[in-house]
Design an enzyme around this catalytic site. Sequence first.
Site, PDB file in Angstrom:
ATOM      1  N   GLU A   3       0.799  -1.278   0.145  1.00 54.08           N
ATOM      2  CA  GLU A   3      -0.068  -0.132   0.062  1.00 54.08           C
ATOM      3  C   GLU A   3       0.892   1.401  -0.033  1.00 54.08           C
ATOM      4  O   GLU A   3       0.608   2.087   0.927  1.00 54.08           O
ATOM      5  CB  GLU A   3      -0.836   0.019   1.224  1.00 54.08           C
ATOM      6  N   GLU A  41      -6.371 -10.686  -0.800  1.00 54.47           N
ATOM      7  CA  GLU A  41      -7.083 -10.490   0.497  1.00 54.47           C
ATOM      8  C   GLU A  41      -8.640 -10.293   0.151  1.00 54.47           C
ATOM      9  O   GLU A  41      -9.450  -9.396   0.417  1.00 54.47           O
ATOM     10  CB  GLU A  41      -6.709  -9.174   1.081  1.00 54.47           C
TER      11      GLU A  41
END
Length: 336
Positions: free
Chosen positions: A146, A250
């Site tokens: 991220e 995820e």
Amino acid sequence: MKTLIFGILVGLTHISYGQAPYLKDRYNFPIGASINPRLVSENNAYRNVAITEFTSITAENHMKMMLVHPEANRFDFSKGDEIVTFAKDHKKRIHGHTLVWHNQVPKWMNEFSGDTQAWENMLKNHIQEVARHYKGQVAGWDVVNESFLDDGSLRPTVWSKNIPDYIAKSFQWAHEADPNAILFYNDYGQDGKPKKMQAILNLVKDLQARNIPIHGLGLQMHININSKNDELVNVINQSAKTGLTIHFSELDIAVNPKNDSMFVYHETAKKAQQEKFELVFKAYQELPKHQQYGITFWNVSDRDSWLRGYFKRPKEYPLLFDDTYTRKPIYSKLLN
């Protein structure tokens, strides 16, 4: 004959849990889940689903910086090792998550002081100690997690502030520590965020041009029933065109993204969720086989989902197993 086959397929959805086929046997790529070691040890239903339903295991939290490196001169691999032992005992692949992130950073790292070289030495030591500890045990690592904002700019973090080119260096350090691990850049929310997606593609191109070892892209796929299909497919296709290994890393599909306290998990929401799951699986199946690392769900059942706790959203049902660890009807649709 068609009627007979259809009847057989319908019948499969009504076979008892122990006899029914599994998603892991229906698809020729790994089906995984992130897990919590406490729930593995304390919750038999959780443990049984993790054992029977998945072929790949990711540590949800217990390989992240805060838990694995709580003090400057102390590593704590105990809980991560529990996950590895569980995976090995049940012949499952282990995926490492994550070496570098801006969240769940221990206090001592956030308060670290020193020049650029000191910062680099600190991060390199962390990455390499963790990667070496699990060398030969994990198949791959989410090396950096991220790093980009929605506008495509580099996220301001303790790492970007203090270590120039920290992403490339992190991949190099991880590769030095475990040359056989598949190294991923992992991120979320690229769909509908073309500048963010382009920043990731530019990163891949830059690292490849410099012969920095990056092998895969993790698409987190924290999506919801309102996510636009064309935007999701576009992100998947753009990622695949890099030639890198692709991991839906995820996956969960939220049905109550606006956190409506009066929300009811009604048939309309269930159908929309089912269609989104089918889209995700179909898109992944269409990737070239050599680019398929697998699909990993973010935990096991609805009751274990981070969405309930992190967003304080109790009426959320984003996974394939309900609060009693029973398969939802969506599961049968994915089988057939």
